[in-house]
Scaffold this active site. Structure first.
Site, PDB file in Angstrom:
ATOM      1  N   SER A  97       0.826  -1.193   0.000  1.00 47.79           N
ATOM      2  CA  SER A  97       0.000   0.000   0.000  1.00 47.79           C
ATOM      3  C   SER A  97       0.871   1.258   0.000  1.00 47.79           C
ATOM      4  O   SER A  97       1.700   1.435  -0.880  1.00 47.79           O
ATOM      5  CB  SER A  97      -0.962  -0.073   1.193  1.00 47.79           C
ATOM      6  OG  SER A  97      -1.967   0.887   1.111  1.00 47.79           O
ATOM      7  N   HIS A 122      -2.308  -1.132  -4.521  1.00 53.60           N
ATOM      8  CA  HIS A 122      -3.767  -1.168  -4.664  1.00 53.60           C
ATOM      9  C   HIS A 122      -4.303   0.257  -4.553  1.00 53.60           C
ATOM     10  O   HIS A 122      -3.559   1.191  -4.282  1.00 53.60           O
ATOM     11  CB  HIS A 122      -4.425  -2.113  -3.657  1.00 53.60           C
ATOM     12  CG  HIS A 122      -4.237  -1.729  -2.215  1.00 53.60           C
ATOM     13  ND1 HIS A 122      -4.638  -2.527  -1.181  1.00 53.60           N
ATOM     14  CD2 HIS A 122      -3.689  -0.634  -1.615  1.00 53.60           C
ATOM     15  CE1 HIS A 122      -4.357  -1.962  -0.027  1.00 53.60           C
ATOM     16  NE2 HIS A 122      -3.786  -0.802  -0.263  1.00 53.60           N
TER      17      HIS A 122
END
Length: 196
Positions: A97, A122
């Site tokens: 992330s 993501h």
């Protein structure tokens, strides 16, 4: 968490350091755990300190993090870009992330991962509650944040915005080799001798 202590012999006797202070002497910063304001403030202070100490020498940022708060991560990324020192980023374990964005945001040519590292990109996530207009404002903000994060990843990797958007639609896990092929890192470190 118990922080190990290192004892060094000096001309004046023994001196004890916590391990992180000792690593800082070698220009090593550990970014481990969840990205949040407290972590960001600590990492930013260390980056600024090391840059003020000697802006000609590289800073080594070791990353093992599941990600976290985007604004905290962007504060660190902006500081990495603001200082004169090159920042080598090294993924150890997991860079997921926001942590993967920090990994990719290191100085180009000096972004690494250890062989068994996992990298995850993501889209941003969040939630909203309240009145309809407040939810609409929050939704627009997360869309704006997603566009910003996609642009940062595109600039760092050389991938197109369209490709980044497609790849971040869902969790996209990568091995160290896949992250290198994707452009998130520049090389895989098998041992310290391979580091530039």
């Amino acid at each position: 968490m118990l922080v190990p202590t290192v004892v060094e012999q000096t001309s004046r006797g023994e001196r004890a350091y916590d391990i992180y202070s000792r690593l800082l002497k070698d220009r090593i910063i550990m970014l481990s755990g969840e990205v949040n304001d407290q972590m960001a403030n600590s990492v930013i202070a260390q980056l600024l300190f090391l840059d003020a100490q000697d802006s000609e020498k590289d800073i080594y940022l070791y990353i093992n993090s599941p990600g976290g708060v985007i604004t905290s991560g962007l504060a660190m990324l902006d500081t990495m870009n603001f200082i004169k020192s090159d920042v080598q980023t090294i993924a150890i374990g997991m860079a997921a992330s926001m942590a993967s964005v920090l990994l990719a945001g290191g100085t180009k040519g000096k972004r690494f991962a250890l062989p068994n590292s996992t990298i995850l990109i993501h889209q941003p996530s969040g939630g909203a509650q309240g009145q309809q207009t407040e939810i609409e404002i929050a939704a627009e903000e997360i869309l704006k944040t997603r566009r910003k994060m996609n642009q940062i990843l595109a600039d760092a990797t050389g991938q197109t915005i369209e490709q980044i958007k497609k790849d971040t639609e869902r969790d996209h896990y990568m091995s160290a080799q896949e992250a290198k092929d994707y452009g998130l890192i520049d090389d895989i470190l098998v041992n310290k001798n391979t580091q530039k």
